[in-house]
Motif scaffolding. Structure first.
Motif: not given
Ligand SMILES: [Zn+2]
Length: 255
Positions: A40, A42-43, A65, A68
């Motif tokens: 991912c 983001m996380c 996701c 997260c």
């Molecule tokens: Zn994520």
């Protein structure tokens, strides 16, 4: 073709689209395309294989996701859908070998256009991938080398002249060197005449888009506009229409 093979080819295309999404994310930031598994943005958590099924996972997880809960960019399902659709079109209208080569080349173009749209850069590795597919096509006999060479010549020469004229008239570099490289592989794929037509259509689309953006955001002479998306849209449209105008009429208009 019945619906089952069509669905299967669409799914294979969507998996390729998922790979293209990874290229679109990693190539511009020079991240290795082999090493870490899908994660991912983001996380950074690794995405398990059963959560990485093209389109399906996006729909099931409602665009978020699983780890997260952040929203996943709409780019992911869109690229998967476009790639899947183009693969289906290829296998509907061409014999298998021709279809495979066309589907591969179109996939390279999708990643290339999308990266140019996001970053105003065309990665050299994708140009080289395009050249590899064209050389494979010549070896497999789906493209003729004479056609490829004349097309590549037109794809480089005509944009260079256009660039020269633009520079002479405005003292600005209208197109980038990446566009010339793209012209090389598009010309090789399309042949000289369709390449000329592609450049004309792409310039027209580019001007329309530029006017549209200028009307919305205000006139700015220096506003940069990525040209590759227009080149790719024009090239793919002309390629499929020219190859099979009769097919399209038979199957969609005269049914
Ligand atoms: Zn994520």
């Amino acid at each position: 073709m019945t619906w089952l093979p069509v669905l299967l080819i669409f799914f294979i295309g969507a998996i390729v689209g998922s790979f293209l999404n990874m290229l679109i994310y990693r190539l511009p930031i020079d991240e290795s395309i082999w090493k870490p598994r899908s994660h991912c943005p983001m996380c950074k958590k690794t995405i398990q294989w059963f959560r990485n099924i093209p389109l399906v996972s996006f729909v099931i997880q409602q665009g978020k996701c699983a780890a997260c809960n952040e929203s996943i960019s709409w780019q992911y399902p869109v690229v998967e859908f476009i790639t899947g659709s183009i693969w289906v079109i290829c296998f509907l209208i061409f014999v298998p070998m021709h279809a495979a080569m066309t589907a591969l080349f179109s996939s390279v173009l999708i990643a290339l256009a999308w990266i140019d749209m996001k970053t105003m850069m065309i990665p050299l590795s994708l140009i080289i991938s395009g050249i590899v597919v064209i050389v494979m096509s010549v070896i497999m006999g789906t493209l003729k080398w004479k056609f490829v060479l004349w097309g590549a010549f037109a794809g480089v020469f005509v944009p260079l002249v256009m660039m020269g004229i633009t520079y002479f008239m405005t003292r600005r570099q209208g197109m980038g060197w990446g566009d010339i490289q793209l012209g090389l592989i598009l010309g090789a794929w399309l042949g000289p005449w369709n390449m000329a037509l592609t450049l004309f259509l792409a310039a027209l689309l580019g001007i329309i888009a530029w006017l549209g953006i200028s009307m919305k955001k205000g006139f700015d002479r220096n506003r940069p506009l990525p040209f590759a998306p227009y080149l790719v849209i024009s090239a793919v449209t002309i390629f499929f229409l020219e190859s099979n105008i009769g097919f399209w009429f038979d199957h969609f208009l005269l049914l």
